[in-house]
Motif scaffolding. Sequence first.
Motif, PDB file in Angstrom:
ATOM      1  N   ASP A 287       0.862  -1.177   0.000  1.00 51.29           N
ATOM      2  CA  ASP A 287       0.000   0.000   0.000  1.00 51.29           C
ATOM      3  C   ASP A 287       0.904   1.234   0.000  1.00 51.29           C
ATOM      4  N   THR A 288       0.698   2.106  -1.015  1.00 50.95           N
ATOM      5  CA  THR A 288       1.544   3.307  -1.069  1.00 50.95           C
ATOM      6  C   THR A 288       1.201   4.285   0.052  1.00 50.95           C
ATOM      7  N   ILE A 305      -1.331  -4.401   6.554  1.00 50.86           N
ATOM      8  CA  ILE A 305      -0.310  -4.056   5.572  1.00 50.86           C
ATOM      9  C   ILE A 305       0.675  -5.208   5.470  1.00 50.86           C
ATOM     10  N   VAL A 306       1.178  -5.447   4.240  1.00 49.70           N
ATOM     11  CA  VAL A 306       2.020  -6.616   3.968  1.00 49.70           C
ATOM     12  C   VAL A 306       3.324  -6.145   3.348  1.00 49.70           C
ATOM     13  N   ALA A 307       4.414  -6.763   3.770  1.00 48.59           N
ATOM     14  CA  ALA A 307       5.734  -6.484   3.182  1.00 48.59           C
ATOM     15  C   ALA A 307       5.997  -7.473   2.052  1.00 48.59           C
ATOM     16  N   SER A 308       6.599  -6.977   0.985  1.00 52.68           N
ATOM     17  CA  SER A 308       6.945  -7.852  -0.138  1.00 52.68           C
ATOM     18  C   SER A 308       8.179  -8.682   0.212  1.00 52.68           C
ATOM     19  N   ASN A 309       8.558  -9.561  -0.694  1.00 54.83           N
ATOM     20  CA  ASN A 309       9.734 -10.386  -0.441  1.00 54.83           C
ATOM     21  C   ASN A 309      11.035  -9.667  -0.802  1.00 54.83           C
ATOM     22  N   LEU A 388       7.797 -10.352   3.646  1.00 50.78           N
ATOM     23  CA  LEU A 388       6.695 -11.319   3.618  1.00 50.78           C
ATOM     24  C   LEU A 388       5.883 -11.343   4.906  1.00 50.78           C
ATOM     25  N   GLY A 389       6.121 -10.394   5.781  1.00 54.62           N
ATOM     26  CA  GLY A 389       5.339 -10.309   7.008  1.00 54.62           C
ATOM     27  C   GLY A 389       4.038  -9.569   6.780  1.00 54.62           C
ATOM     28  N   GLN A 390       3.010  -9.932   7.544  1.00 50.21           N
ATOM     29  CA  GLN A 390       1.703  -9.279   7.450  1.00 50.21           C
ATOM     30  C   GLN A 390       1.292  -8.807   8.838  1.00 50.21           C
TER      31      GLN A 390
END
Length: 1208
Positions: A287-288, A305-309, A388-390
């Motif tokens: 999410d920007t 919110i989720v982090a990418s890999n 990859l954390g949410q």
Amino acid sequence: MATLLYRVFIFITFSCLSYQQSTTDAVSTTTTASSCSCYPQNEFFLNKTSYRSLDLYVTPNYMSCSKTRCLNCTYKVRTQFFFKEDAIQINYENQFFECDAQLLLTNCKNQRNMLEWMIDGDSDIDQFFSQEPELCISFTSKSYHGYCNFVESCNFHLSFRYVQRNSEITFHHLAIKHYTLQPTDPYSILNLNDVTEDYIGFSINTTGYNPLELWSAGVINDTDMKTFIYDATDMTNYAFTLLPWKKFDSYRSQTNSLTIAVPPLGGTRTYQFLWRIPTLHPANCNDTKNFDFLFPRNATFSKTIVASNFGSCLYSVLLDEASYFLPILHILQVNYVGNDAVQVKTPIGFNPNPILEFTLFEFTQDTAPYLADTYVYGNMINFVIPPLGQLSITFTGLSYSDRTNVDRTFDDRGVGVIQSPAYPIAFEEQDTTQLIRCNKGLASYTINIVAADISRTGYLKIFGDSRLVQDYQKGRVNETISLNATQVLIVFYAGPSGTRTNGLLINYEGRFISQSGTPATGGSTGTPTENPAGGSTGKTAIPTMKPTGSNGALSGFYGTLWTLGISLLLTYLKPMNNLNLSMLTCLLILIQCQYANGQTSSAATTATTTNPITSSPSPNCLCYSPNKFYLNSSDAFSKLSLYPTSIFGTGNNYVKSKQHKNKILPESRSGKYNGQENKNVFAKLKPNKNKHLPESRPKKTFLNQYKSQEKIKSNLIDHLDGEPQCSPCVSCNYSVHIDYYKPGDMIYLDFQVFNDNCTAYVSLTNCKNEISLLDHLQKWEFIGGNGGGSLRGLQFYTQETDLCLDVVTNSSSGMCDYSELNSGCYWELDMHYDVLGGFESEIGVMNFTLDNTTSVSTIDFDDIQYDQVGFSVTASTGTLELWSKSVWNESDVFILVYNAQNLTNYNTTLLSDKEEIKYQTLSTKQGFYAMQKPQDGYLGGTFHMLFRIPEVHAANCNTTNNFNFALPVNTSFSTSIASVNNGSCMYTILLPRETDEFYSGALPILHISEINYTGNLSVKVSSEFGFVKTNLLPDSTKRIDLFQVSQDSSTYWNDFMIYGNLINFVIPPGGSLNLVYDSKDLHQTNLNEDIVFADRKLGVIQSINYPFREYYTNQALAQHISCSKGVARFNMTINYADISPRGYLRIFGDDKVVKEYHTDCAGSNVIQNDVVSFDAKDVVIVFNLPKIGVPSKGLLINYEGNYIGMSF
């Protein structure tokens, strides 16, 4: 002839002004008098030489255009800036009621209206700045009436003023502070609060063509807080105006630079900002919009919110706080899915080059659910989510004033953070108290003290089931301890009011280990990192650092006027020998006229240097003649000034042969403060009776002059030359009679003397005795140069009706130099008549009385009301004694003492000395003393004064010395005193004051080491607060009972502290009391130290400002009491507890809360004389109050503990 010349002079002066004004108006407006149209010129110019502002209205003669055709006008203002940092200050106001009007102000490049913030038809005066080289103005108006009223309902005023760089503007200077966002630090929360007075605003830009984005939320809906934003590194290229009532999301700069200016007429807490590089701040997030503003407060927010890999994602929460503490993030629920831990950080410093971050805590997928109901502090809280954390989180934002300190409880497992309200910023009032409890029973606790900054008199105490596990004193602590207990109490005391520390941060975890109803049996089961006893214990928490021209004809006209005016003025002044105030005013007007039209100062200089008056040899100096003067209420707008010789007095315009009559003066006027005082005004020469004055300023007229005009003229010439030499030296005597209209009126005296090459002795008495009011001069300032010397001065009031002034000056050479600018023996005495009830800041005397009920009391000058010059004390019976001690916390100070109920009949002076303690005693059978406050440089506690009636106060005692001043501090005193059989005896201890006022600090401290009493009844100990008059303690002379001591219990009253000003011990008939005690310095004393006893203990627990109303810092406390042999039976009497909203009083006995008193969000709860009895080995008493809210009178508890022979 003189009158005629005077009138001609006035005519020329006003002709000059009228001609100048008409010319100036023509230059500035270039309009005709009858026009109701637009300005004839449509372009105006400003530059560095534009000393006057450019003022534009609807029409040049709008005050004459009440019903005229509506107008449409356009103008342009061009500015040539000398420095690029210079600016234009724009002021604006309007009234658009009965017309449809629009006013546009743009930079001529686009149609962005700088006045877009107008929200109605009536705008107060607003101010802002611009550095635009061109400004375009467009005004349109129309009305359904068919005409416009430019006088009242359809007008505006625009003012443009050129301001040079670094000029002081309101509370700031005209300068911009520049910052840069780096790719390694792609965000900042720099706010208007962070702008110091050296700047009027700040700019932020990026590097490497990175875009810049501003997000903002209005946090206070105040229509005065308009903030201008410019799309540039300066105040050009106007972008928009932030308005608190208008929703704003974001703005992306077109130049990658933005400048913001502080509202000159408003506050700075209106907005919360987020400056960021939008391509980098939300990197690796799904999410920007990876942030939230927590507004409004108390609203619930949720975010997933989720982090990418590719890397960690940063989620930011922004808060703002109206108080001086950090805002609160209240985490309601947390869920996290991921392999690594989420770090929770707070950035501080607000300097984006680079950002300084502190880690508050971490949580994993396993511990996240246990963080529900967690409170953390910060303006910005960052959650760093691993790849990859949410993260799913629910939270709300709180103001500090809305928070109630709640216990942290758990069943099987508890995880949390304890943070002081301003950590990690160095701040006051960081005190923190937190209870953690396992609902199911005994638990294993791990307490990680991330950082604790403990002041010299502060402490960090950790209790396990009321047992003291760790006690950390002065220093920084970073260590981990482990213990087993049902509940853990953490108490962090930052120190007395004003103590600054970085505060406290603790991470903890608790796990239930067994079902147990017994208290913990072991000590600390872990190994501290460093010395657990206190001091600097372990490594210091280290924050992580992220990388990072003129008209010739006109001049001739004014030159002619100037020459003629000066000639007439000098011709008029020579025979009069006086510089009349109106004459000086006219002269100043001519000088202003000369300057405004480009003339140089050479003409004035020539006129001065060609003055025919020249210096002549110094004559013999004379005393004033006559030597008698009179003052009364008619002199309230003037002053009587006396100097070493009449040379200095010839500027006096109002020397009179008769005394002016007393008159009623206007209550709203005061010559001393409204600038209407007349220098060197002498009093009159013969007395007359009082009579009423008209309700206006008295009109002065010329009466008799000195007889020898030629001699005075010669003296005046010599004085103007600046070197008055007199031979032989002058010795004079004068008398002044004062006729007071009201009993409360006073004379204010200002005296100074300068002794060097000759000596001046000046004596001022009341003409009844030889005691001089000037004998105790205090050093004012040292003057270097030839021979050095010291200028001494004092200011004081008196109500004496007669004053006699005797002056003796001499030198070895027989010649005296009376110049105040050179070494010599210059002196000056000024007398002002001050009217009771006028505008004087101090007028009046407070009156106090001692009697058979209150036979002893005390007072400090800081307790005198601001509008009173002093106080009087009257003994209704017997003798009045004054005992005074001064301490060296002050430079030399003097106190004039009068043997009367007002400031008459001067008696002596109390003196202080910064090098030693001075002890003075006075006694009068007349039964009254009066004295006044020091006029300069006084701090509370310099004088400790005890007033008493010895026949009553010492009655029934075996000695008349039944009192003591317990100073210096930390000095042990002992006394033995007995009461005779026919009555009680009072022993009084006066304690030194530590602060200026009771209700703004802490009470003095009395430490009692030993008490030994023999007698049948009990000794009653009370605190009495003298003649203090304050609504915080309405009945201030009432004695506050503290405790009682019997013969049986006296030896168990030892090593404890109480707080007060006068401490009285009332010994019953036939009783004998032995005391050992000392006073303590608040800033050198550890308060509420642990109390440990074996068999029996009695004592007092008192908050340091009881019974005065005070806020958290000086009233909250935590006290630990322990029986070393085992279980004891405790009896506690809550004599008084004032619990303010959201506060509580808790009494812990081992692992239980024995008693709890609390107050909800509103109302109050006062507990009096409630008794609590219980058995325990360890007891902790916690009196906790909110830092913001309703003040409290504090706490007083009497307790007794007796070992009962049991041990767990």
